[in-house]
Design an enzyme around this catalytic site. Sequence first.
Site, PDB file in Angstrom:
ATOM      1  N   LYS A 111       0.836  -1.210   0.000  1.00  0.00           N
ATOM      2  CA  LYS A 111       0.000   0.000   0.000  1.00  0.00           C
ATOM      3  C   LYS A 111       0.870   1.259   0.000  1.00  0.00           C
ATOM      4  O   LYS A 111       0.642   2.186  -0.769  1.00  0.00           O
ATOM      5  CB  LYS A 111      -0.947   0.021   1.224  1.00  0.00           C
ATOM      6  CG  LYS A 111      -1.840  -1.207   1.325  1.00  0.00           C
ATOM      7  CD  LYS A 111      -2.776  -1.143   2.514  1.00  0.00           C
ATOM      8  CE  LYS A 111      -2.109  -1.133   3.877  1.00  0.00           C
ATOM      9  NZ  LYS A 111      -1.379  -2.382   4.204  1.00  0.00           N
ATOM     10  N   ARG A 114      -9.571   0.914   8.933  1.00  0.00           N
ATOM     11  CA  ARG A 114      -9.057  -0.395   9.335  1.00  0.00           C
ATOM     12  C   ARG A 114     -10.104  -1.187  10.104  1.00  0.00           C
ATOM     13  O   ARG A 114      -9.865  -2.340  10.450  1.00  0.00           O
ATOM     14  CB  ARG A 114      -7.901  -0.197  10.312  1.00  0.00           C
ATOM     15  CG  ARG A 114      -6.565   0.133   9.713  1.00  0.00           C
ATOM     16  CD  ARG A 114      -5.835  -1.085   9.333  1.00  0.00           C
ATOM     17  NE  ARG A 114      -4.507  -1.290   9.828  1.00  0.00           N
ATOM     18  CZ  ARG A 114      -3.405  -0.653   9.443  1.00  0.00           C
ATOM     19  NH1 ARG A 114      -3.447   0.343   8.621  1.00  0.00           N
ATOM     20  NH2 ARG A 114      -2.241  -1.038   9.895  1.00  0.00           N
TER      21      ARG A 114
END
Length: 217
Positions: A13, A88
């Site tokens: 990422k 998240r």
Amino acid sequence: MMVILLGPPGAGKGTQSRRLSDEFQIPQISTGDLLREARAQKTDLGEKAEAYMKSGRLVPDDLVISLIEDRLERPDCQNGCILDGFPRTLAQAESLQKSLKVKGKALSHVINLKVSSDEVVERLSGRRQCSQCGENYHLHFKPTTVQNLCDRCGGQLFQRDDDQESVIRERLRVYENQTAPLVQFYSQLGLLQQIAGIGAMDDIYQKLRQTLRGESR
Ligand code: AP5
């Protein structure tokens, strides 16, 4: 353009979103980087986050949500941004949806980078990061030209304290329990796109940029 890059720890990422940020001229916002910065500056937030990060657990939602809300208010986010490592949890994803709605904004892309657990352990245990510009390297997959010095700025490389194998395994466990459900969350919103995060970094980058440009892959 408001982009979320999802994926397990070590999916790439950070590596990919830094490059996309240069090309698309929108900031890359990594909650991990913001929290590490707060720890380095020994702020109240940094001190609260330290024990969670060292052990591979998630920092509590309320702290991270207020951190990201402040960051998204900054003028450089006017044309969008690339979110790396946020949201998240379902609570973070729902809070982001609400906050974007209030501002009359919406997500343009949610991309999930798929990588196996064995690959994650290999990548993270060999990762090294520049102490000055944050550029990521890998002992085997992306070595520097001069040992331990960043190719970009000459800064010293270091190993993150959560890149020890036992902590990596805990991060993977936390990912499966708390973050993986977001794949279904964004899929139900009709936003999810999947990209294999395995293979050459350049090839993955090309797939990402084509996806963001709306070109067929
Ligand atoms: P964070 O910093 O976000 O860590 P992470 O999500 O675990 O992700 P990483 O940075 O480890 O991996 P990455 O996907 O960016 O991979 P990278 O590009 O570096 O979070 C750290 C901690 O902060 C969390 O554990 C938590 O405590 C806290 N936190 C952060 N956000 C939070 C939130 N929203 N809520 C609560 N807590 C939060 O690549 C990895 C390595 O692989 C590099 O060495 C790279 O060179 C190499 N590599 C990349 N691509 C490839 C490839 N294609 N082939 C071979 N090697 C590759």
